[in-house]
Design a protein around this motif. Structure first.
Motif, PDB file in Angstrom:
ATOM      1  N   SER A 266       2.397  25.724  42.490  1.00 23.12           N
ATOM      2  CA  SER A 266       2.800  27.106  42.733  1.00 23.12           C
ATOM      3  C   SER A 266       3.537  27.254  44.061  1.00 23.12           C
ATOM      4  CB  SER A 266       1.575  28.026  42.703  1.00 23.12           C
ATOM      5  OG  SER A 266       0.591  27.567  43.609  1.00 23.12           O
ATOM      6  N   THR A 267       3.166  26.444  45.070  1.00 24.40           N
ATOM      7  CA  THR A 267       3.851  26.508  46.360  1.00 24.40           C
ATOM      8  C   THR A 267       5.280  25.989  46.230  1.00 24.40           C
ATOM      9  OG1 THR A 267       1.769  26.236  47.564  1.00 24.40           O
ATOM     10  CG2 THR A 267       3.799  25.720  48.752  1.00 24.40           C
ATOM     11  N   VAL A 268       5.440  24.866  45.548  1.00 27.70           N
ATOM     12  CA  VAL A 268       6.779  24.318  45.335  1.00 27.70           C
ATOM     13  C   VAL A 268       7.613  25.275  44.485  1.00 27.70           C
ATOM     14  CG1 VAL A 268       8.096  22.388  44.397  1.00 27.70           C
ATOM     15  CG2 VAL A 268       5.915  21.964  45.543  1.00 27.70           C
ATOM     16  N   ALA A 269       6.989  25.828  43.432  1.00 31.22           N
ATOM     17  CA  ALA A 269       7.709  26.749  42.551  1.00 31.22           C
ATOM     18  C   ALA A 269       8.198  27.976  43.307  1.00 31.22           C
ATOM     19  CB  ALA A 269       6.812  27.167  41.390  1.00 31.22           C
ATOM     20  N   SER A 270       7.378  28.467  44.251  1.00 30.27           N
ATOM     21  CA  SER A 270       7.798  29.652  45.002  1.00 30.27           C
ATOM     22  C   SER A 270       9.007  29.347  45.875  1.00 30.27           C
ATOM     23  CB  SER A 270       6.642  30.171  45.859  1.00 30.27           C
ATOM     24  OG  SER A 270       6.290  29.232  46.867  1.00 30.27           O
ATOM     25  N   SER A 271       9.104  28.106  46.395  1.00 30.59           N
ATOM     26  CA  SER A 271      10.281  27.747  47.193  1.00 30.59           C
ATOM     27  C   SER A 271      11.530  27.702  46.317  1.00 30.59           C
ATOM     28  CB  SER A 271      10.064  26.399  47.894  1.00 30.59           C
ATOM     29  OG  SER A 271      10.062  25.328  46.964  1.00 30.59           O
ATOM     30  N   VAL A 272      11.374  27.249  45.069  1.00 30.54           N
ATOM     31  CA  VAL A 272      12.507  27.215  44.141  1.00 30.54           C
ATOM     32  C   VAL A 272      12.907  28.636  43.735  1.00 30.54           C
ATOM     33  CG1 VAL A 272      13.270  26.443  41.861  1.00 30.54           C
ATOM     34  CG2 VAL A 272      11.914  24.907  43.308  1.00 30.54           C
ATOM     35  N   VAL A 273      11.902  29.503  43.553  1.00 27.44           N
ATOM     36  CA  VAL A 273      12.202  30.907  43.268  1.00 27.44           C
ATOM     37  C   VAL A 273      12.975  31.526  44.428  1.00 27.44           C
ATOM     38  CG1 VAL A 273      11.181  33.191  42.947  1.00 27.44           C
ATOM     39  CG2 VAL A 273      10.272  31.235  41.685  1.00 27.44           C
ATOM     40  N   LEU A 274      12.553  31.208  45.660  1.00 29.53           N
ATOM     41  CA  LEU A 274      13.256  31.737  46.827  1.00 29.53           C
ATOM     42  C   LEU A 274      14.680  31.207  46.885  1.00 29.53           C
ATOM     43  CD1 LEU A 274      13.020  33.501  49.310  1.00 29.53           C
ATOM     44  CD2 LEU A 274      12.123  31.552  50.570  1.00 29.53           C
ATOM     45  N   GLU A 275      14.879  29.939  46.497  1.00 31.57           N
ATOM     46  CA  GLU A 275      16.244  29.410  46.378  1.00 31.57           C
ATOM     47  C   GLU A 275      17.091  30.295  45.473  1.00 31.57           C
ATOM     48  OE1 GLU A 275      16.340  24.560  46.761  1.00 31.57           O
ATOM     49  OE2 GLU A 275      16.225  25.496  44.808  1.00 31.57           O
ATOM     50  N   ARG A 276      16.539  30.623  44.313  1.00 33.81           N
ATOM     51  CA  ARG A 276      17.285  31.431  43.353  1.00 33.81           C
ATOM     52  C   ARG A 276      17.580  32.817  43.907  1.00 33.81           C
ATOM     53  NH1 ARG A 276      18.219  27.498  42.593  1.00 33.81           N
ATOM     54  NH2 ARG A 276      17.693  26.011  40.957  1.00 33.81           N
ATOM     55  N   ILE A 277      16.657  33.346  44.686  1.00 32.68           N
ATOM     56  CA  ILE A 277      16.894  34.661  45.288  1.00 32.68           C
ATOM     57  C   ILE A 277      18.072  34.588  46.265  1.00 32.68           C
ATOM     58  CG2 ILE A 277      15.925  36.421  46.820  1.00 32.68           C
ATOM     59  CD1 ILE A 277      13.190  35.836  45.546  1.00 32.68           C
ATOM     60  N   PHE A 278      18.072  33.567  47.130  1.00 33.49           N
ATOM     61  CA  PHE A 278      19.177  33.418  48.077  1.00 33.49           C
ATOM     62  C   PHE A 278      20.483  33.130  47.339  1.00 33.49           C
ATOM     63  CE2 PHE A 278      15.877  32.738  51.342  1.00 33.49           C
ATOM     64  CZ  PHE A 278      16.375  33.580  52.322  1.00 33.49           C
ATOM     65  N   ASP A 279      20.411  32.333  46.271  1.00 25.19           N
ATOM     66  CA  ASP A 279      21.610  32.082  45.477  1.00 25.19           C
ATOM     67  C   ASP A 279      22.148  33.378  44.881  1.00 25.19           C
ATOM     68  OD1 ASP A 279      21.675  29.365  45.928  1.00 25.19           O
ATOM     69  OD2 ASP A 279      20.546  28.850  44.117  1.00 25.19           O
ATOM     70  N   SER A 280      21.242  34.191  44.334  1.00 21.91           N
ATOM     71  CA  SER A 280      21.663  35.452  43.717  1.00 21.91           C
ATOM     72  C   SER A 280      22.313  36.373  44.737  1.00 21.91           C
ATOM     73  CB  SER A 280      20.457  36.153  43.071  1.00 21.91           C
ATOM     74  OG  SER A 280      19.882  35.353  42.063  1.00 21.91           O
ATOM     75  N   ILE A 281      21.690  36.487  45.900  1.00 25.67           N
ATOM     76  CA  ILE A 281      22.242  37.346  46.950  1.00 25.67           C
ATOM     77  C   ILE A 281      23.635  36.867  47.351  1.00 25.67           C
ATOM     78  CG2 ILE A 281      21.976  38.063  49.362  1.00 25.67           C
ATOM     79  CD1 ILE A 281      18.920  37.952  48.880  1.00 25.67           C
ATOM     80  N   THR A 282      23.784  35.547  47.504  1.00 24.23           N
ATOM     81  CA  THR A 282      25.052  34.989  47.980  1.00 24.23           C
ATOM     82  C   THR A 282      26.164  35.152  46.946  1.00 24.23           C
ATOM     83  OG1 THR A 282      23.815  33.341  49.256  1.00 24.23           O
ATOM     84  CG2 THR A 282      26.160  32.949  48.933  1.00 24.23           C
ATOM     85  N   VAL A 283      25.903  34.769  45.684  1.00 23.12           N
ATOM     86  CA  VAL A 283      26.968  34.825  44.681  1.00 23.12           C
ATOM     87  C   VAL A 283      27.336  36.265  44.348  1.00 23.12           C
ATOM     88  CG1 VAL A 283      26.382  32.586  43.709  1.00 23.12           C
ATOM     89  CG2 VAL A 283      25.368  34.637  42.727  1.00 23.12           C
ATOM     90  N   LEU A 284      26.350  37.165  44.383  1.00 24.91           N
ATOM     91  CA  LEU A 284      26.668  38.570  44.126  1.00 24.91           C
ATOM     92  C   LEU A 284      27.476  39.161  45.281  1.00 24.91           C
ATOM     93  CD1 LEU A 284      23.349  39.857  42.501  1.00 24.91           C
ATOM     94  CD2 LEU A 284      25.545  39.436  41.378  1.00 24.91           C
ATOM     95  N   THR A 285      27.211  38.683  46.489  1.00 20.45           N
ATOM     96  CA  THR A 285      28.010  39.124  47.635  1.00 20.45           C
ATOM     97  C   THR A 285      29.454  38.650  47.501  1.00 20.45           C
ATOM     98  OG1 THR A 285      26.073  39.112  49.090  1.00 20.45           O
ATOM     99  CG2 THR A 285      28.242  39.022  50.137  1.00 20.45           C
ATOM    100  N   LEU A 286      29.632  37.372  47.172  1.00 24.68           N
ATOM    101  CA  LEU A 286      30.984  36.846  47.000  1.00 24.68           C
ATOM    102  C   LEU A 286      31.695  37.519  45.821  1.00 24.68           C
ATOM    103  CD1 LEU A 286      30.313  33.035  47.598  1.00 24.68           C
ATOM    104  CD2 LEU A 286      31.452  34.639  49.137  1.00 24.68           C
ATOM    105  N   LEU A 287      30.945  37.772  44.744  1.00 30.38           N
ATOM    106  CA  LEU A 287      31.520  38.490  43.607  1.00 30.38           C
ATOM    107  C   LEU A 287      31.975  39.886  44.015  1.00 30.38           C
ATOM    108  CD1 LEU A 287      32.090  38.848  40.557  1.00 30.38           C
ATOM    109  CD2 LEU A 287      29.682  39.498  40.281  1.00 30.38           C
ATOM    110  N   SER A 288      31.151  40.576  44.792  1.00 29.96           N
ATOM    111  CA  SER A 288      31.495  41.925  45.240  1.00 29.96           C
ATOM    112  C   SER A 288      32.728  41.919  46.129  1.00 29.96           C
ATOM    113  CB  SER A 288      30.298  42.538  45.989  1.00 29.96           C
ATOM    114  OG  SER A 288      29.159  42.625  45.157  1.00 29.96           O
ATOM    115  N   VAL A 289      32.813  40.933  47.027  1.00 30.50           N
ATOM    116  CA  VAL A 289      33.987  40.834  47.903  1.00 30.50           C
ATOM    117  C   VAL A 289      35.247  40.640  47.065  1.00 30.50           C
ATOM    118  CG1 VAL A 289      35.122  39.383  49.632  1.00 30.50           C
ATOM    119  CG2 VAL A 289      32.721  39.999  49.909  1.00 30.50           C
TER     120      VAL A 289
END
Length: 355
Positions: free
Chosen positions: A128-151
């Motif tokens: 569960s600890t490792v999985a949460s780090s991967v989930v956080l990866e996806r959150i940062f990925d989502s924030i980043t790609v949506l930001t670039l998409l918006s730009v």
């Protein structure tokens, strides 16, 4: 031991997911090629597009792809740094490539499950600890790609002005996502009280207790967010890595003589990354072609060239990532080879077990 009925249920669910993914990919591929197939000379034009393409971009695409995944491993090291110190090349990069490589050949993103389980065993950490780090990866990925998409959507020329309104909605959704994450990390006790208030009337006490354990283990994996310097490094690496991926798309479009401004590449990147989250056939067949077509058809009517560029980008990435993932599975993961072979038949919920 599980009963035959439960085994049938698991296998049945697995095949339902596979069938659904194939249907989604088939529909995406049809929508991506319907304009192309309306032209009786479509196949010859697509063949000409491949014949006339500039393949000098292949080497920089391969290098950029390697750097993209190395940066993912580096970011993962920062995310895991509050719970342990790991070497990027020895401990993390092989498992990153295993996960993404197996995503290309296994259904329903099972590569992520493989990555979490194998690394948890390798590092002797809770799943569960490792999985949460991967989930956080996806959150940062989502924030980043949506930001670039918006730009891209806001500043590129040739789009309907109403797109800016839709982009603002996306920005609000991203803000809500970030706010939810920060509340979970910095006000964990408050989150637990909210969970209790909402779920205690409908969940048995034993289930609620297990959920508490999962949330506690999860917040441990998200501890990096509490450290400003780590957070800044994670955000910088996220932005840099996805800009490199956007540059790969830029090179693919340039190879086939298509409109290839960096803003257009940002839009293709953002839509492709979002599309990859949709359940589809392994390797995202059809989804990538549809995303390329949806964006580039606004700026060009060269449908054979658009389709050819999408195949060039897709096939290059697929071969590099899949072969690298299989290599590391047969070297770094050799000691866990039996478990890795059994994983496609393991229900995805296994990734949420605390041990």
């Amino acid at each position: 031991m599980s009963s035959p009925a439960s085994q049938f249920s698991l296998h049945g669910n697995r095949w339902v997911h596979v069938l659904f993914g194939l249907v989604v990919s088939g529909l995406c591929l049809w929508f991506a090629t319907r304009e192309l197939l309306s032209d009786p000379e479509a196949f010859s034009k697509a063949g000409n597009a491949f014949a006339d393409a500039n393949y000098w971009t292949l080497v920089p695409i391969m290098i950029a792809t390697g750097v993209f995944y190395w940066l993912k491993a580096l970011r993962w090291r920062l995310l895991l740094s509050p719970i342990g110190q790991f070497k990027v090349g020895r401990d993390l990069f092989p498992f990153v490539m295993m996960g993404f490589g197996l995503n290309n050949v296994l259904p329903v993103h099972m590569g992520e499950v493989v990555r979490v389980l194998l690394f948890a065993r390798h590092a002797n950490l809770k799943v569960s600890t490792v999985a949460s780090s991967v989930v956080l990866e996806r959150i940062f990925d989502s924030i980043t790609v949506l930001t670039l998409l918006s730009v891209g959507l806001v500043f590129v020329d040739g789009l309907n002005p109403s797109v800016q309104t839709n982009t603002s909605i996306v920005a609000v959704c991203v803000g809500c996502l970030v706010l939810t994450l920060l509340l979970y990390v910095f006000y964990f006790a408050l989150c637990i009280r909210i969970v209790n208030a909402v779920l205690s009337p409908i969940l048995p006490a034993s289930w609620l207790e297990k959920l508490h354990h999962l949330l506690e283990a999860g917040v441990t994996g998200l501890a990096a967010v509490k450290q400003p310097r780590l957070l800044a490094g994670i955000m910088a690496i996220s932005l840099c890595s996805w800009m490199i991926n956007g540059f790969v798309i830029h090179l693919a479009l340039k190879s086939f003589g298509l409109p290839n401004s960096l803003l257009i590449s940002c839009i293709v990147l953002g839509l492709t990354a979002v599309g990859a989250a949709v359940p589809s056939a392994p390797g995202y067949v059809g989804v990538i072609q549809l995303c390329f077509t949806m964006v580039l058809s606004v700026f060009s009517d060269d449908y054979p060239g658009i389709f050819a560029a999408s195949v060039y980008y897709h096939l290059t990435e697929y071969i590099i990532v899949t072969l690298t993932g299989i290599y590391f599975l047969n070297t770094t993961g050799r000691g866990l080879k039996k478990q890795s072979l059994d994983l496609p038949f393991t229900p995805p919920t296994a990734a949420a077990e605390p041990e």
